[in-house]
Design a protein around this motif. Structure first.
Motif, mmCIF file in Angstrom:
data_model
loop_
_atom_site.group_PDB
_atom_site.id
_atom_site.type_symbol
_atom_site.label_atom_id
_atom_site.label_comp_id
_atom_site.label_asym_id
_atom_site.label_seq_id
_atom_site.Cartn_x
_atom_site.Cartn_y
_atom_site.Cartn_z
ATOM 1 N N PHE A 78 -9.927 11.102 -6.743
ATOM 2 C CA PHE A 78 -10.644 10.327 -5.732
ATOM 3 C C PHE A 78 -10.566 8.822 -5.976
ATOM 4 O O PHE A 78 -10.502 8.034 -5.028
ATOM 5 C CB PHE A 78 -12.113 10.760 -5.668
ATOM 6 C CG PHE A 78 -12.336 12.032 -4.900
ATOM 7 C CD1 PHE A 78 -12.444 12.013 -3.523
ATOM 8 C CD2 PHE A 78 -12.424 13.251 -5.554
ATOM 9 C CE1 PHE A 78 -12.642 13.188 -2.807
ATOM 10 C CE2 PHE A 78 -12.625 14.428 -4.853
ATOM 11 C CZ PHE A 78 -12.739 14.400 -3.476
ATOM 12 N N ASN A 79 -10.557 8.420 -7.238
ATOM 13 C CA ASN A 79 -10.589 6.987 -7.546
ATOM 14 C C ASN A 79 -9.324 6.250 -7.125
ATOM 15 O O ASN A 79 -9.323 5.029 -6.998
ATOM 16 C CB ASN A 79 -10.830 6.775 -9.038
ATOM 17 C CG ASN A 79 -12.220 7.218 -9.465
ATOM 18 O OD1 ASN A 79 -13.152 7.205 -8.654
ATOM 19 N ND2 ASN A 79 -12.366 7.633 -10.712
ATOM 20 N N ASN A 80 -8.242 6.984 -6.912
ATOM 21 C CA ASN A 80 -6.978 6.347 -6.567
ATOM 22 C C ASN A 80 -6.606 6.488 -5.094
ATOM 23 O O ASN A 80 -5.504 6.123 -4.695
ATOM 24 C CB ASN A 80 -5.843 6.951 -7.416
ATOM 25 C CG ASN A 80 -6.075 6.744 -8.905
ATOM 26 O OD1 ASN A 80 -6.594 5.713 -9.317
ATOM 27 N ND2 ASN A 80 -5.707 7.728 -9.709
ATOM 28 N N LEU A 81 -7.529 6.987 -4.286
ATOM 29 C CA LEU A 81 -7.198 7.292 -2.904
ATOM 30 C C LEU A 81 -7.349 6.096 -1.975
ATOM 31 O O LEU A 81 -8.312 5.332 -2.064
ATOM 32 C CB LEU A 81 -8.077 8.428 -2.380
ATOM 33 C CG LEU A 81 -7.829 9.828 -2.946
ATOM 34 C CD1 LEU A 81 -8.849 10.803 -2.393
ATOM 35 C CD2 LEU A 81 -6.423 10.295 -2.620
ATOM 36 N N ASN A 140 0.809 -1.225 0.000
ATOM 37 C CA ASN A 140 0.000 0.000 0.000
ATOM 38 C C ASN A 140 0.839 1.271 0.000
ATOM 39 O O ASN A 140 0.290 2.371 -0.067
ATOM 40 C CB ASN A 140 -0.918 0.032 1.230
ATOM 41 C CG ASN A 140 -1.922 -1.101 1.255
ATOM 42 O OD1 ASN A 140 -2.069 -1.793 2.253
ATOM 43 N ND2 ASN A 140 -2.620 -1.289 0.145
ATOM 44 N N GLU A 141 2.146 1.127 0.070
ATOM 45 C CA GLU A 141 2.993 2.307 0.204
ATOM 46 C C GLU A 141 3.039 3.150 -1.062
ATOM 47 O O GLU A 141 3.528 4.288 -1.032
ATOM 48 C CB GLU A 141 4.405 1.887 0.628
ATOM 49 C CG GLU A 141 4.441 1.353 2.062
ATOM 50 C CD GLU A 141 5.837 1.003 2.520
ATOM 51 O OE1 GLU A 141 6.798 1.252 1.759
ATOM 52 O OE2 GLU A 141 5.985 0.492 3.641
ATOM 53 N N ASN A 142 2.522 2.613 -2.170
ATOM 54 C CA ASN A 142 2.432 3.398 -3.408
ATOM 55 C C ASN A 142 1.031 3.964 -3.629
ATOM 56 O O ASN A 142 0.775 4.617 -4.641
ATOM 57 C CB ASN A 142 2.842 2.543 -4.610
ATOM 58 C CG ASN A 142 4.335 2.274 -4.634
ATOM 59 O OD1 ASN A 142 5.137 3.142 -4.301
ATOM 60 N ND2 ASN A 142 4.713 1.058 -5.018
ATOM 61 N N ASP A 143 0.127 3.701 -2.676
ATOM 62 C CA ASP A 143 -1.223 4.248 -2.770
ATOM 63 C C ASP A 143 -1.196 5.758 -2.547
ATOM 64 O O ASP A 143 -0.250 6.307 -1.980
ATOM 65 C CB ASP A 143 -2.134 3.597 -1.730
ATOM 66 C CG ASP A 143 -2.468 2.151 -2.086
ATOM 67 O OD1 ASP A 143 -2.278 1.778 -3.254
ATOM 68 O OD2 ASP A 143 -2.907 1.410 -1.192
ATOM 69 N N LEU A 144 -2.274 6.406 -2.957
ATOM 70 C CA LEU A 144 -2.369 7.854 -2.852
ATOM 71 C C LEU A 144 -3.226 8.240 -1.648
ATOM 72 O O LEU A 144 -4.256 7.630 -1.381
ATOM 73 C CB LEU A 144 -2.986 8.422 -4.128
ATOM 74 C CG LEU A 144 -3.035 9.945 -4.283
ATOM 75 C CD1 LEU A 144 -1.619 10.539 -4.281
ATOM 76 C CD2 LEU A 144 -3.747 10.310 -5.580
#
Length: 265
Positions: free
Chosen positions: A153-156, A93-97
């Motif tokens: 929002f879709n990538n959060l 998850n460390e590449n999530d926004l």
């Protein structure tokens, strides 16, 4: 001190000639309240504040510089998100926004970097007149945006209202986007609440000699809104208001909370 006593004695004798008595014990210092009045709506509070801006002045905001990492201390509200990342966030998850609403010049990104030595990708939503220079070393991770439509929002993975949602007249719009996007975690940090059935709006009067609206949320009403949209409260704190005072509400009638909501699977 000797001069002050002489002036006091002179004034006392002078006023006595006109039938008045000067007594320093009767002179009371005017009490300064951090919050004022109760209004029916955010717009009513803003119009009576006589401010052109909805938060601190544009001149003050233009002076902002990104905080120096060496000067930061990770404590109070800034502990919560870094601790969450340490305990819950997985390697994948460390590449999530992430989105922080109202990060200002000391965004949570810096506190995570300071405490975990990790650079997570953050969008920071700020007002349009808030400008800040981002060091080159952070530009791939930290991005300030100024319009809701510019948020991805879709990538959060998570959204943090870092002591900010109470200043937003349009908070329902951004919450609706969060709910519709099924964002997994929502943080609401250092925000004032009451046990009343409805939200109330007050004027905050302790920053830069300006007054601006502050929403004291009904905890019951806001919690029901999250539950209705399939979120569960997984963490909360409650603190006394301490030095904060209101000219109508007693100190036992409002309080500070930190909340973490998680989307139900």
């Amino acid at each position: 001190m000797f001069l002050i006593k002489k002036i006091y004695k002179f004034l006392k004798n002078f006023l006595k000639n006109f039938g008045y008595e000067l007594n320093v014990q009767n002179i009371k210092k005017k009490k300064h309240y951090k919050f004022l009045n109760i209004y029916k709506s955010y717009q009513e509070a803003h119009s009576l504040s006589k401010n052109k801006d909805y938060y601190v002045t544009k001149e003050y905001q233009k002076k902002a510089q990104l905080a120096d990492l060496n000067d930061l201390e990770v404590y109070y509200r800034w502990n919560i998100v870094p601790l969450f990342c340490a305990l819950v966030l997985k390697k994948e998850n460390e590449n999530d926004l992430f989105l922080e609403v109202g990060g200002g010049e000391n965004p949570i990104f810096l506190y995570i970097l300071k405490s975990l030595n990790k650079k997570l990708k953050f969008q920071v939503l700020e007002e349009q007149n808030f400008k800040i220079n981002i060091p080159q070393e952070y530009k791939n991770y930290l991005n300030y945006v100024y319009k809701l439509e510019d948020i991805k929002f879709n990538n959060l993975k998570a959204v943090s209202f870092t002591s900010s949602i109470q200043y937003m007249d349009n908070y329902k719009i951004i919450l609706e986007k969060i709910f519709n996007s099924n964002i997994e975690y929502v943080f609401i940090l250092e925000t004032f609440f009451t046990n009343k059935s409805d939200h109330i709006v007050v004027l905050q009067a302790n920053m830069q000699n300006v007054r601006f609206p502050n929403i004291f949320f009904s905890f019951k009403q806001l919690n029901e809104l999250f539950n209705k949209n399939n979120y569960e409260l997984i963490f909360q704190t409650k603190r006394k208001v301490g030095k904060y005072t209101h000219n109508i509400l007693g100190k036992d009638e409002f309080f500070v909370k930190d909340l973490i909501y998680k989307l139900k699977k």
